[in-house]
Scaffold this motif. Structure first.
Motif, mmCIF file in Angstrom:
data_model
loop_
_atom_site.group_PDB
_atom_site.id
_atom_site.type_symbol
_atom_site.label_atom_id
_atom_site.label_comp_id
_atom_site.label_asym_id
_atom_site.label_seq_id
_atom_site.Cartn_x
_atom_site.Cartn_y
_atom_site.Cartn_z
ATOM 1 N N TYR A 229 0.868 -1.480 0.428
ATOM 2 C CA TYR A 229 0.386 0.373 0.002
ATOM 3 C C TYR A 229 0.896 0.992 0.328
ATOM 4 C CZ TYR A 229 -3.207 3.128 1.765
ATOM 5 O OH TYR A 229 -3.948 4.338 2.116
ATOM 6 N N GLY B 1 -1.812 5.833 -2.921
ATOM 7 C CA GLY B 1 -2.970 6.456 -2.585
ATOM 8 C C GLY B 1 -3.412 4.206 -3.340
ATOM 9 N N SER B 2 -2.225 4.010 -4.334
ATOM 10 C CA SER B 2 -2.528 2.363 -4.822
ATOM 11 C C SER B 2 -2.375 1.139 -4.028
ATOM 12 C CB SER B 2 -1.619 2.903 -6.197
ATOM 13 O OG SER B 2 -0.313 2.798 -6.097
ATOM 14 N N LEU C 36 -5.381 -1.519 -7.088
ATOM 15 C CA LEU C 36 -6.532 -0.594 -6.117
ATOM 16 C C LEU C 36 -6.094 0.560 -5.911
ATOM 17 C CD1 LEU C 36 -6.205 -4.052 -5.262
ATOM 18 C CD2 LEU C 36 -8.188 -3.318 -6.316
ATOM 19 N N HIS C 37 -7.084 1.730 -6.552
ATOM 20 C CA HIS C 37 -7.159 3.077 -6.084
ATOM 21 C C HIS C 37 -7.940 2.901 -4.895
ATOM 22 C CE1 HIS C 37 -4.184 3.686 -8.844
ATOM 23 N NE2 HIS C 37 -5.493 3.546 -9.697
ATOM 24 N N ILE C 38 -7.266 2.791 -3.462
ATOM 25 C CA ILE C 38 -8.197 2.981 -1.975
ATOM 26 C C ILE C 38 -7.872 4.775 -1.960
ATOM 27 C CG2 ILE C 38 -8.472 1.094 -2.298
ATOM 28 C CD1 ILE C 38 -6.297 1.071 0.210
ATOM 29 N N LEU D 53 -6.081 5.441 4.951
ATOM 30 C CA LEU D 53 -6.016 4.188 5.273
ATOM 31 C C LEU D 53 -4.313 3.565 6.176
ATOM 32 C CD1 LEU D 53 -7.989 3.087 2.644
ATOM 33 C CD2 LEU D 53 -8.711 2.960 4.861
ATOM 34 N N LEU E 7 -13.161 -4.612 -0.177
ATOM 35 C CA LEU E 7 -12.413 -4.420 -1.003
ATOM 36 C C LEU E 7 -13.036 -4.963 -2.564
ATOM 37 C CD1 LEU E 7 -9.742 -2.244 -1.548
ATOM 38 C CD2 LEU E 7 -8.458 -3.943 -1.317
ATOM 39 N N VAL F 22 -15.150 -0.250 -0.033
ATOM 40 C CA VAL F 22 -13.564 0.246 0.968
ATOM 41 C C VAL F 22 -14.074 1.765 -0.050
ATOM 42 C CG1 VAL F 22 -11.462 0.700 0.607
ATOM 43 C CG2 VAL F 22 -12.811 -2.279 1.581
ATOM 44 N N THR F 23 -13.916 2.669 0.599
ATOM 45 C CA THR F 23 -14.112 4.141 -0.002
ATOM 46 C C THR F 23 -12.951 4.821 1.107
ATOM 47 O OG1 THR F 23 -16.252 4.812 1.226
ATOM 48 C CG2 THR F 23 -15.842 4.237 -1.353
ATOM 49 N N GLU F 24 -12.201 6.295 0.745
ATOM 50 C CA GLU F 24 -11.884 6.840 1.450
ATOM 51 C C GLU F 24 -12.105 7.798 1.906
ATOM 52 O OE1 GLU F 24 -7.953 10.082 0.510
ATOM 53 O OE2 GLU F 24 -9.817 9.508 -1.491
#
Length: 263
Positions: A36, A56-57, A102-104, A108, A141, A146-148
């Motif tokens: 992450y 964020g990836s 995956l862009h989260i 986090l 996810l 899952v969102t920011e």
């Protein structure tokens, strides 16, 4: 199910450190790794696929899959990596791997800090808790839930952690950190201790010592220079804190880990 390792890599930029992370490697059958990225830029290579790294990836690597990380020049990659042995969840990891990257978002950090803290605990129950916590997150996810996060106390803690990580080579005070997140210092300490099981300043010191470990194994700076770079009042104080944290003196730590890295 077992958490094999959980690390935080702070501003990867020294030559030896770059060579170590850029090496092509894989993990044993049943072992899956999650990266992450919260800072910097570069390229993540997974088997024959190469992806651009953005803050964020998140990338998932399945067992026995060769992968490597390349940092852009001067990018100072910063990321969390967790290695989990969980052969019974192979399908989950394969599906997520197919969605790389995956862009989260970058909010986090607190979650991955908490997982890392539990994974490194001496208590087996907490280490197992870290496994289940990470798996729950990965299933969410996969389900797209899952969102920011943008509100609540978690965000303020994540903001505090981000601020401490960015200023690990400075001399932050409790009041400065609390002011940055808009909280009264006393309340901030209570909130931080409740969620992280330590005080903000002890946590900040642990970040400095983590940066020291990276500098010892990836730079030619002397112990005295590293102590000064991290704003410790003296080389003696730094060495004492370092030994309390790792069980080894800075010089012995450097010698032992350089041998392990084959340097």
């Amino acid at each position: 199910m077992e958490m094999i390792d959980a690390v935080f890599v702070y501003q990867m930029h020294e030559k030896q450190e770059l060579l170590w992370h850029q090496r092509i490697h894989s993990h044993e059958a049943g072992a899956f790794e999650i990266h992450y990225f919260v800072g910097g830029s570069g390229t993540f290579t997974n088997a024959k696929n190469s992806y651009t790294i953005y803050p964020g990836s998140l990338f998932v690597t399945s067992d026995e899959k060769e992968h490597s990380i390349t940092s852009d020049e001067g990018a100072n990659l910063t990321y969390y990596a967790t290695l989990l042995h969980c052969p019974e969840e192979q399908e989950l990891f394969k599906k997520l791997e197919g969605r790389n990257p995956l862009h989260i978002g970058t909010n986090l950090r607190f979650f991955f800090e908490e997982v890392r803290d539990k994974a490194l605990s001496q208590k087996g129950e907490l280490r197992l808790s870290a496994c289940h916590q990470l798996l729950g997150f990965l299933y969410n996810l996969l389900a797209g839930s899952v969102t920011e996060r943008t509100v609540g106390e978690h965000v303020r803690l994540e903001k505090a952690i981000r601020h401490m990580q960015r200023h690990v080579f400075d001399k932050l005070s409790l009041s400065q950190i609390a002011s940055h997140v808009g909280l009264d210092p006393s309340y901030f300490v209570r909130l931080f201790r409740k969620r992280m099981n330590t005080t903000p300043m002890k946590y900040y010191t642990s970040l400095q010592l983590e940066a020291a470990r990276a500098l010892l194994t990836s730079s030619d700076l002397s112990v005295k220079e590293i102590a000064a770079k991290l704003q410790f009042c003296s080389e003696f104080h730094f060495s004492k804190q370092f030994k309390q944290s790792t069980g080894s003196s800075p010089s012995l730590y450097r010698k032992t880990h350089l041998q392990l890295l084959g340097i």
